[in-house]
Design an enzyme around this catalytic site. Structure first.
Site, PDB file in Angstrom:
ATOM      1  N   SER A 319       0.830  -1.204   0.000  1.00 55.32           N
ATOM      2  CA  SER A 319       0.000   0.000   0.000  1.00 55.32           C
ATOM      3  C   SER A 319       0.865   1.256   0.000  1.00 55.32           C
ATOM      4  CB  SER A 319      -0.919   0.000   1.220  1.00 55.32           C
ATOM      5  OG  SER A 319      -1.633   1.223   1.313  1.00 55.32           O
ATOM      6  N   TRP A 322       2.380   1.655  -3.370  1.00 59.30           N
ATOM      7  CA  TRP A 322       1.361   2.087  -4.334  1.00 59.30           C
ATOM      8  C   TRP A 322       1.264   3.614  -4.355  1.00 59.30           C
ATOM      9  CZ3 TRP A 322      -3.176   4.887  -3.640  1.00 59.30           C
ATOM     10  CH2 TRP A 322      -4.050   4.938  -4.746  1.00 59.30           C
ATOM     11  N   HIS A 323       1.450   4.251  -3.202  1.00 57.62           N
ATOM     12  CA  HIS A 323       1.374   5.707  -3.144  1.00 57.62           C
ATOM     13  C   HIS A 323       2.612   6.361  -3.749  1.00 57.62           C
ATOM     14  CE1 HIS A 323      -1.800   4.819  -0.170  1.00 57.62           C
ATOM     15  NE2 HIS A 323      -2.269   6.005  -0.493  1.00 57.62           N
ATOM     16  N   GLY A 324       3.726   5.650  -3.808  1.00 55.25           N
ATOM     17  CA  GLY A 324       4.933   6.204  -4.403  1.00 55.25           C
ATOM     18  C   GLY A 324       6.162   5.444  -3.952  1.00 55.25           C
TER      19      GLY A 324
END
Length: 481
Positions: A319, A322-324
């Site tokens: 997760s 996924w954001h960076g």
């Protein structure tokens, strides 16, 4: 085309009118064309990537159903998942590398001819890739049948209200709605407009206003110390919530104008009694996606305790990534994973299988919110060095309380009326979220006498008009993911 822009308002009005004029059997065609026009307005090339992911998962889903054995099914699944994950990795990892290379060239540290390379993450790509992958996995597991009609499936992937930042749709809930003949529903349309208005209030009056102070401090972190970091971190917690939930409210309300129901994405997350409960209320469509397609396939909680803890950590690391690819996001995800593990160990299940954490006490609310705010420091900080600087100086000079407070007031440098306005808007948000735990606030207001409900509507519109930044269509935070 941003939701909070004049072009979108014109686009939405035209789409709404034309949609209800077009014969019912052609409405899916109109919505599909409108969705691609909406997306390609950002960049024409984006449409190619959207069409590629749609066609790839559509044909492989059909192949899954026709595959004669398990090996062929696995091949079809991997044939859809790996290219999409690979493209995401290129965008997530490629941009920082290219930026670093350009910086070195500009600084003269590389003897190459100056060049400009930039890998731009197409808006919404993570969301519709996840939606497509979720569909493919559901077909693989036999939860749904592969959609035969390419047009309906293309609309499922590209439906413009949810395209850029969710909520991430599930095929079993959304596809049947796209096929169903829908008539104009006055109650649904008016509810959608009211929900959109509330979403705009959260984005324009709270998130964008709070962002000015948050950005000033976080973008110059080493110039500040002490209480100011605590204040702006709480402000950022409110900002990101209002920014993203505001987008979700606008998206859900917008879909209602066309008779389509999207899943709720936020349910008063800061009124959670634990980190686990927070994730059942925050960005619900993405949280459940990671639960169903990452955590459970890893074994979920049906494995030994140590393995369950590892599964939680892996899921939240994914997760975070996924954001960076920045270390700040990875560490943010890791901290949330560790907090979930600690809750699992501290609050074991009783003999009846019920977690002790469900025995809620008032003190759990502030403790949970404090922990969440501490994790938001890593999410918002520009670098990992900035994040540790902020954490190490939260209580700088706290031994002199008056000076601690005075320094924060000076650093914030905010007019008294602005402070009062921000506090008032945050109070309105808190009351709304608290009330929404037991009732649908919009429906409750709609049932009031005409003078009462119209006073609320007009007041909300006036506040949006007067206290939002005019002429500036600020991007929603989650567009970058």
């Amino acid at each position: 085309m941003l939701f909070n822009s004049i072009p979108f308002a014109v686009f939405l009005l035209a789409a709404f009118i034309l949609y209800h004029i077009v014969p019912a059997r052609f409405r899916w065609v109109f919505l599909l064309a409108a969705s691609y026009a909406f997306y390609m307005n950002l960049h024409a090339a984006y449409g190619i990537l959207l069409l590629f992911s749609t066609a790839l998962t559509y044909f492989l889903a059909l192949g899954l159903e026709r595959a004669p054995d398990h090996a062929k099914k696995n091949l079809c699944l991997l044939g859809g998942i790996l290219p999409l994950v690979g493209i995401l990795l290129i965008f997530k990892l490629g941009a920082p590398v290219i930026d670093r290379l350009n910086a070195m060239i500009d600084a003269g540290r590389l003897s190459l001819h100056p060049l400009t390379l930039r890998i731009l993450l197409p808006a919404g790509v993570s969301f519709y890739f996840f939606q497509s992958m979720g569909y493919l996995i559901d077909v693989y597991k036999g939860k749904i049948r592969a959609e035969r009609h390419f047009g309906y499936y293309a609309l499922f992937v590209s439906f413009f209200p949810q395209l850029l930042a969710g909520p991430i749709g599930r095929a079993d809930a959304l596809l049947p709605q796209l096929k169903k003949e829908r008539r104009f529903d006055y109650k649904k349309v008016t509810y959608g407009l009211k929900l959109m208005t509330w979403g705009y209030f959260k984005k324009l009056v709270i998130a964008d206003v709070f962002a000015v102070t948050v950005n000033k401090v976080y973008d110059n972190a080493h110039s500040y110390v002490g209480l100011v970091f605590i204040i702006v971190t709480v402000m950022f917690a409110i900002e990101i919530y209002c920014d993203f939930s505001g987008y979700s409210d606008i998206a859900i309300g917008c879909a209602k104008l066309f008779g389509i129901e999207l899943a709720a994405n936020f349910k008063s997350p800061y009124l959670s009694f634990s980190i686990k409960e927070f994730w059942s209320r925050w960005h619900i469509s993405l949280s459940t996606w990671f639960r169903d397609y990452v955590y459970i396939p890893l074994g979920g909680n049906r494995v030994p305790k140590w393995r369950n803890c590892l599964n939680l950590l892996i899921t939240f690391l994914v997760s975070g990534f996924w954001h960076g690819s920045s270390l700040t996001y990875i560490l943010w995800g890791a901290i949330h994973g560790i907090l979930q593990i600690l809750e699992t160990l501290i609050y074991p299940k009783t003999r009846k299988g019920v977690s002790v954490v469900r025995r809620k006490h008032w003190w759990q609310l502030p403790v949970t919110f404090t922990l969440l705010c501490l994790t938001w420091i890593f999410f918002r900080a520009n670098t990992i060095q900035d994040a540790f600087w902020i954490c190490s100086r939260l209580f700088w000079d706290i031994g002199r309380p008056l000076n601690y407070l005075k320094t924060a007031v000076i650093c914030l440098d905010m007019p008294y009326l602005s402070m009062c306005g921000m506090l008032l808007s945050a109070a309105v948000l808190f009351v709304y979220d608290l009330a929404s735990l037991k009732r649908d606030v919009i429906c409750a207001v709609s049932r009031q006498r005409g003078i009462v409900r119209w006073s609320v509507y007009v007041l909300l519109l006036v506040v949006i008009a007067l206290f939002s930044y005019k002429g500036i269509a600020t991007e929603f935070i989650y567009f970058q993911f």
